[in-house]
Design a protein around this motif. Structure first.
Motif, short mmCIF file in Angstrom:
data_model
loop_
_atom_site.label_atom_id
_atom_site.label_comp_id
_atom_site.label_asym_id
_atom_site.label_seq_id
_atom_site.Cartn_x
_atom_site.Cartn_y
_atom_site.Cartn_z
N ALA A 66 0.85 -1.19 0.00
CA ALA A 66 0.00 0.00 0.00
C ALA A 66 0.88 1.24 0.00
N VAL A 67 0.29 2.36 -0.42
CA VAL A 67 0.99 3.64 -0.44
C VAL A 67 0.19 4.66 0.35
N ILE A 68 0.88 5.40 1.22
CA ILE A 68 0.27 6.54 1.92
C ILE A 68 1.03 7.79 1.50
N SER A 69 0.31 8.80 1.04
CA SER A 69 0.94 10.06 0.65
C SER A 69 0.40 11.21 1.48
N ALA A 70 1.31 11.84 2.22
CA ALA A 70 0.96 13.06 2.96
C ALA A 70 1.64 14.26 2.30
N LEU A 71 1.87 14.14 1.00
CA LEU A 71 2.51 15.23 0.26
C LEU A 71 1.59 16.44 0.20
N GLY A 72 2.19 17.61 0.27
CA GLY A 72 1.45 18.85 0.13
C GLY A 72 2.35 19.94 -0.42
N PRO A 73 1.80 20.94 -1.10
CA PRO A 73 2.61 22.02 -1.65
C PRO A 73 3.36 22.77 -0.54
N THR A 74 4.62 23.11 -0.81
CA THR A 74 5.42 23.85 0.17
C THR A 74 5.45 25.34 -0.13
N GLU A 75 4.98 25.72 -1.31
CA GLU A 75 4.93 27.14 -1.65
C GLU A 75 3.80 27.39 -2.63
N ASN A 76 3.33 28.64 -2.65
CA ASN A 76 2.18 29.01 -3.48
C ASN A 76 2.65 29.47 -4.86
N LYS A 77 3.15 28.51 -5.64
CA LYS A 77 3.62 28.81 -6.99
C LYS A 77 2.96 27.84 -7.97
N THR A 79 3.71 25.64 -9.94
CA THR A 79 4.57 24.55 -10.41
C THR A 79 3.84 23.20 -10.34
N TYR A 80 2.85 23.12 -9.43
CA TYR A 80 2.00 21.92 -9.27
C TYR A 80 2.84 20.65 -9.15
N LEU A 127 -9.04 31.05 0.89
CA LEU A 127 -7.99 30.11 0.49
C LEU A 127 -7.64 30.30 -0.97
N LYS A 128 -8.65 30.42 -1.82
CA LYS A 128 -8.40 30.57 -3.26
C LYS A 128 -7.74 31.90 -3.57
N LEU A 129 -8.02 32.93 -2.75
CA LEU A 129 -7.40 34.24 -2.96
C LEU A 129 -5.95 34.26 -2.49
N VAL A 130 -5.71 33.68 -1.32
CA VAL A 130 -4.39 33.77 -0.68
C VAL A 130 -3.45 32.68 -1.18
N ALA A 131 -3.98 31.50 -1.45
CA ALA A 131 -3.13 30.36 -1.82
C ALA A 131 -3.74 29.61 -3.01
N ARG A 132 -3.96 30.36 -4.09
CA ARG A 132 -4.67 29.79 -5.24
C ARG A 132 -3.93 28.59 -5.84
N HIS A 133 -2.61 28.69 -5.95
CA HIS A 133 -1.85 27.62 -6.59
C HIS A 133 -1.78 26.37 -5.71
N VAL A 134 -1.73 26.57 -4.38
CA VAL A 134 -1.78 25.44 -3.46
C VAL A 134 -3.10 24.70 -3.64
N GLU A 136 -5.14 24.78 -6.28
CA GLU A 136 -5.24 24.16 -7.61
C GLU A 136 -4.40 22.89 -7.70
N ASP A 137 -3.22 22.92 -7.07
CA ASP A 137 -2.36 21.74 -7.08
C ASP A 137 -3.08 20.56 -6.44
N MET A 138 -3.63 20.77 -5.24
CA MET A 138 -4.29 19.67 -4.54
C MET A 138 -5.60 19.26 -5.20
N LYS A 139 -6.29 20.21 -5.82
CA LYS A 139 -7.52 19.88 -6.56
C LYS A 139 -7.18 18.93 -7.71
N GLN A 140 -6.08 19.20 -8.40
CA GLN A 140 -5.66 18.34 -9.50
C GLN A 140 -5.21 16.96 -8.98
N VAL A 141 -4.53 16.96 -7.83
CA VAL A 141 -4.13 15.69 -7.21
C VAL A 141 -5.35 14.80 -6.97
N VAL A 142 -6.37 15.38 -6.37
CA VAL A 142 -7.59 14.63 -6.06
C VAL A 142 -8.24 14.10 -7.35
#
Length: 209
Positions: A66-77, A79-80, A127-134, A136-142
């Motif tokens: 099995a795989v567990i991922s707790a990955l998350g964006p470290t900066e609001n850029k 880069t996704y 959240l979308k105003l302050v950390a839009r790229h964060v 969007e990155d996680m939305k795409q991950v899901v």
């Protein structure tokens, strides 16, 4: 079980590794900087690599259950990087015949079962105003995980704290039985349980204390 842990040096990821080892599992911790992990154990294998590197990700996933991922964006850029890394994880899982994937995401990433209240909408807008790229990155991950044909569970969380574990986790959806925060230790315990529990298979529960 033999579990591959991504995001293992993060504040939640370390709890995942420690709790998995305490439960008797073997753990393959995928890390960029091994010195940051600070955990040594006979059942722990540390694989140094970058989640953007397909070959290194594949090496970590070969032979796990099995795989567990707790990955998350470290900066609001824009880069996704988490999206790209998750794609590599999914590809490697298909290649090695690994079915179970448990990932974490913020509660702001929606689900059809949510019933957001006004405050939820306000927080999400901020959240979308302050950390839009964060966001969007996680939305795409899901979206990638949902479309993966794997046995996935997406664990969504509100504000994370470093409080001690309570052993009590509320499971619901945004606006329905969900509080405002959860400790990383309790989040890790819930994620770990999902590697062998089918209760939330192909679901995106939102958890809190």
């Amino acid at each position: 079980m033999r579990i591959a842990a991504f995001g293992a040096t993060g504040r939640t990821g370390k709890h995942v590794v420690e709790q998995a080892l305490a439960a008797g599992h073997e753990v393959v911790a995928f890390v960029r900087t091994p010195a940051k992990l600070g955990i040594e154990h006979a059942r722990l294998t540390v694989v140094q690599g970058d989640v953007q590197d397909k070959a290194q990700v594949s090496q970590a996933i070969a032979g796990v259950d099995a795989v567990i991922s707790a990955l998350g964006p470290t900066e609001n850029k824009p880069t996704y990087q988490v999206t790209a890394g998750t794609e590599n994880i999914i590809t490697a899982m298909h290649a090695h015949g690994v079915r179970r994937l448990v990932i974490s995401a913020g509660a702001g990433v929606g689900d059809p079962n949510d019933a957001p209240k006004i405050m939820n909408h306000v927080v999400n807008l901020l959240l979308k105003l302050v950390a839009r790229h964060v966001y969007e990155d996680m939305k795409q991950v899901v979206e990638k995980v949902r479309a993966s044909n794997l046995d996935w569970v997406i664990v969504r969380v509100p504000m994370l704290t470093d409080d001690p574990p309570t052993g009590v986790v509320q499971v619901g959806y945004v606006g329905k039985g969900m509080g405002m925060r959860i400790s990383r230790a309790d989040m890790a315990e819930f994620m770990l349980r999902q590697v062998s529990d089918d209760a939330y298979l192909h679901k995106t529960p939102a958890i809190s204390n």
